[in-house]
Design a protein around this motif. Sequence first.
Motif, PDB file in Angstrom:
ATOM      1  N   SER A 224      -4.583  -1.197   0.697  1.00 28.67           N
ATOM      2  CA  SER A 224      -3.503  -2.075   1.159  1.00 28.67           C
ATOM      3  C   SER A 224      -4.033  -3.500   1.289  1.00 28.67           C
ATOM      4  O   SER A 224      -5.189  -3.706   1.656  1.00 28.67           O
ATOM      5  CB  SER A 224      -2.977  -1.599   2.512  1.00 28.67           C
ATOM      6  OG  SER A 224      -2.172  -2.615   3.102  1.00 28.67           O
TER       7      SER A 224
ATOM      8  N   LYS B 266      -5.465  -6.305   6.852  1.00 30.26           N
ATOM      9  CA  LYS B 266      -6.524  -5.554   6.151  1.00 30.26           C
ATOM     10  C   LYS B 266      -7.672  -6.494   5.730  1.00 30.26           C
ATOM     11  O   LYS B 266      -7.598  -7.688   5.959  1.00 30.26           O
ATOM     12  CB  LYS B 266      -5.921  -4.819   4.951  1.00 30.26           C
ATOM     13  CG  LYS B 266      -4.752  -3.893   5.327  1.00 30.26           C
ATOM     14  CD  LYS B 266      -5.197  -2.636   6.045  1.00 30.26           C
ATOM     15  CE  LYS B 266      -4.132  -1.933   6.863  1.00 30.26           C
ATOM     16  NZ  LYS B 266      -2.996  -1.364   6.175  1.00 30.26           N
TER      17      LYS B 266
ATOM     18  N   GLY C 232       0.816  -1.218   0.000  1.00 31.27           N
ATOM     19  CA  GLY C 232       0.000   0.000   0.000  1.00 31.27           C
ATOM     20  C   GLY C 232       0.847   1.264   0.000  1.00 31.27           C
ATOM     21  O   GLY C 232       0.458   2.289  -0.583  1.00 31.27           O
ATOM     22  N   THR C 233       1.992   1.194   0.644  1.00 32.31           N
ATOM     23  CA  THR C 233       2.879   2.351   0.702  1.00 32.31           C
ATOM     24  C   THR C 233       3.412   2.690  -0.689  1.00 32.31           C
ATOM     25  O   THR C 233       3.456   3.866  -1.085  1.00 32.31           O
ATOM     26  CB  THR C 233       4.043   2.068   1.673  1.00 32.31           C
ATOM     27  OG1 THR C 233       3.479   1.652   2.922  1.00 32.31           O
ATOM     28  CG2 THR C 233       4.908   3.286   1.875  1.00 32.31           C
TER      29      THR C 233
ATOM     30  N   TYR D 229      -3.696   5.664  15.955  1.00 27.38           N
ATOM     31  CA  TYR D 229      -2.254   5.593  15.804  1.00 27.38           C
ATOM     32  C   TYR D 229      -1.642   6.680  16.688  1.00 27.38           C
ATOM     33  O   TYR D 229      -2.337   7.618  17.087  1.00 27.38           O
ATOM     34  CB  TYR D 229      -1.860   5.917  14.359  1.00 27.38           C
ATOM     35  CG  TYR D 229      -2.403   4.940  13.343  1.00 27.38           C
ATOM     36  CD1 TYR D 229      -1.683   3.800  12.992  1.00 27.38           C
ATOM     37  CD2 TYR D 229      -3.621   5.175  12.731  1.00 27.38           C
ATOM     38  CE1 TYR D 229      -2.174   2.911  12.033  1.00 27.38           C
ATOM     39  CE2 TYR D 229      -4.109   4.273  11.779  1.00 27.38           C
ATOM     40  CZ  TYR D 229      -3.386   3.145  11.448  1.00 27.38           C
ATOM     41  OH  TYR D 229      -3.878   2.276  10.526  1.00 27.38           O
TER      42      TYR D 229
ATOM     43  N   ASP E 176      -6.543   7.685   0.942  1.00 28.51           N
ATOM     44  CA  ASP E 176      -5.919   6.536   1.590  1.00 28.51           C
ATOM     45  C   ASP E 176      -7.055   5.664   2.112  1.00 28.51           C
ATOM     46  O   ASP E 176      -7.649   5.946   3.155  1.00 28.51           O
ATOM     47  CB  ASP E 176      -4.988   6.976   2.727  1.00 28.51           C
ATOM     48  CG  ASP E 176      -4.269   5.786   3.374  1.00 28.51           C
ATOM     49  OD1 ASP E 176      -4.775   4.649   3.252  1.00 28.51           O
ATOM     50  OD2 ASP E 176      -3.220   6.000   4.009  1.00 28.51           O
TER      51      ASP E 176
ATOM     52  N   HIS F 198      -8.066   1.198   4.890  1.00 34.64           N
ATOM     53  CA  HIS F 198      -9.037   0.604   5.822  1.00 34.64           C
ATOM     54  C   HIS F 198     -10.407   0.400   5.171  1.00 34.64           C
ATOM     55  O   HIS F 198     -11.319  -0.065   5.837  1.00 34.64           O
ATOM     56  CB  HIS F 198      -9.257   1.538   7.020  1.00 34.64           C
ATOM     57  CG  HIS F 198      -8.032   1.791   7.832  1.00 34.64           C
ATOM     58  ND1 HIS F 198      -8.046   2.565   8.972  1.00 34.64           N
ATOM     59  CD2 HIS F 198      -6.747   1.369   7.697  1.00 34.64           C
ATOM     60  CE1 HIS F 198      -6.835   2.629   9.490  1.00 34.64           C
ATOM     61  NE2 HIS F 198      -6.023   1.919   8.727  1.00 34.64           N
TER      62      HIS F 198
HETATM   63  C1  PLP Z   1      -1.907  -0.373   6.007  1.00 37.10           C
HETATM   64  C2  PLP Z   1      -1.939   1.048   5.701  1.00 37.10           C
HETATM   65  C3  PLP Z   1      -1.224   1.636   4.628  1.00 37.10           C
HETATM   66  C4  PLP Z   1      -0.319   0.885   3.685  1.00 37.10           C
HETATM   67  O1  PLP Z   1       0.357  -0.115   4.274  1.00 37.10           O
HETATM   68  P1  PLP Z   1       1.228  -1.242   3.566  1.00 37.10           P
HETATM   69  O2  PLP Z   1       1.663  -2.046   4.743  1.00 37.10           O
HETATM   70  O3  PLP Z   1       2.348  -0.575   2.865  1.00 37.10           O
HETATM   71  O4  PLP Z   1       0.370  -2.045   2.615  1.00 37.10           O
HETATM   72  C5  PLP Z   1      -1.391   2.984   4.387  1.00 37.10           C
HETATM   73  N1  PLP Z   1      -2.198   3.738   5.134  1.00 37.10           N
HETATM   74  C6  PLP Z   1      -2.901   3.226   6.156  1.00 37.10           C
HETATM   75  C7  PLP Z   1      -3.828   4.115   6.925  1.00 37.10           C
HETATM   76  C8  PLP Z   1      -2.783   1.884   6.491  1.00 37.10           C
HETATM   77  O5  PLP Z   1      -3.480   1.389   7.524  1.00 37.10           O
END
Ligand code: PLP
Length: 396
Positions: free
Chosen positions: A190, A195, A69-70, A337, A166, A169
């Motif tokens: 992601s 997830k 996801g990043t 977080y 983003d 979730h």
């Molecule tokens: C999980 C997540 C991501 C991306 O995560 P990856 O581990 O790189 O797949 C981005 N933003 C949020 C809010 C997330 O919870």
Amino acid sequence: MSTLAIHGGQPIRDTFLPYGRQSIDENDIEAVVAALKSDHLTTGPKIKEFEEKFAKSVGAKYAVAVANGTAALHIACLAANIGSGDEVITSAITFAASANAVLYCGGTPVFADIDPDTYNIDPKEIRKKITAKTKAIIPVHYTGMPCDMDEIRQIADEYGLIVIEDAAHALGASYKGLKIGSLSEMTEFSLHPVKNITTGEGGVITTNDEKLYQKMSLFRTHGITRDSSQMIEYHGPWYYEQIELGYNYRITDIQCALGISQLDKLEGFNARRQELVNYYDKELMDLAEIKTKPNHYNCQSGNHLYVIELKLERLNVDRREIFEALLKENIGVNVHYVPVYWHPYYRSIGYEKGLCPYAERLYERMITIPLFHTMSDKDAEDVVKAIKKVIAYYRK
Ligand SMILES: *Cc1c(COP(=O)(O)O)cnc(C)c1O
């Protein structure tokens, strides 16, 4: 009153219940085995098949599947042309990746405070943070509940900003009847095991814009094109050109085979998450010491996380004590977080505490409780029992 496990009493459960986990069934395993036996472990046909199926499931024209996801957020920021001097507004209550993607491009993340009722980025706070340098907004659908997208669209159009959602979730969520993934210039998902569905590691970015789709496809694979119409020279069938500085952010066919199989089950997974959320809502509503996140304005949440907010003024102890007591009852609690700019790295580049008071207040009070689709009714009952037990002990 029964003795808390943290004080030597009997825990509510004998076994630890994690806050989230994946489920892999025989179909998933067969799909992965078939991919392993096929001619392509990567850059094969499963990638496109997964992308098309994913795009369709969220009502988008295009999807680009990537390593995580990043990486999806990173190529979205690159496609949005974010670079040095550009500011991008995002939420303070999110996983660091939402802001890190901006830093990777040389841009500056600007944190806007949350709405204390929805915990999502507050459009009024976005307005306050806009400057001549603002280029994009990254709203985060925290816990899976969509942000106020009408208002965010309005702001983006007013100031000519790009919206990158983003939706890590929010797979399966919808906003006023429209699927998350179909609304903005780009939307990131992601596929990490925690997830709503998983490919082990994985991410997807969706868009309705063909140009953005092509750019993101380039950035995923080194910036290399094999399309002669994009080249400055053409030497023959073997020839390709690198026309951008891209990355190797590819996902494998093995992972996409799993993704295809998991996507078939998303609706069922999310229906079970909703059932569990309804149960928690009902059971926790009357506890005066906690607040639960309300459902609101015509949205279907992805129900990725269930967060409770402690009303500390009604309790004798702080969040840490309650958190540790729940852990000892064998309930896998978590916190989502830490405000992103509190992290030492962000402080080292000039961010300071105090930036987003509502986000900071929520951080001191919140606890994520277990939520995943294979949780049994008994598991959910244990969570509620443990919360009631711990709160009863610490209430004023
Ligand atoms: C999980 C997540 C991501 C991306 O995560 P990856 O581990 O790189 O797949 C981005 N933003 C949020 C809010 C997330 O919870």
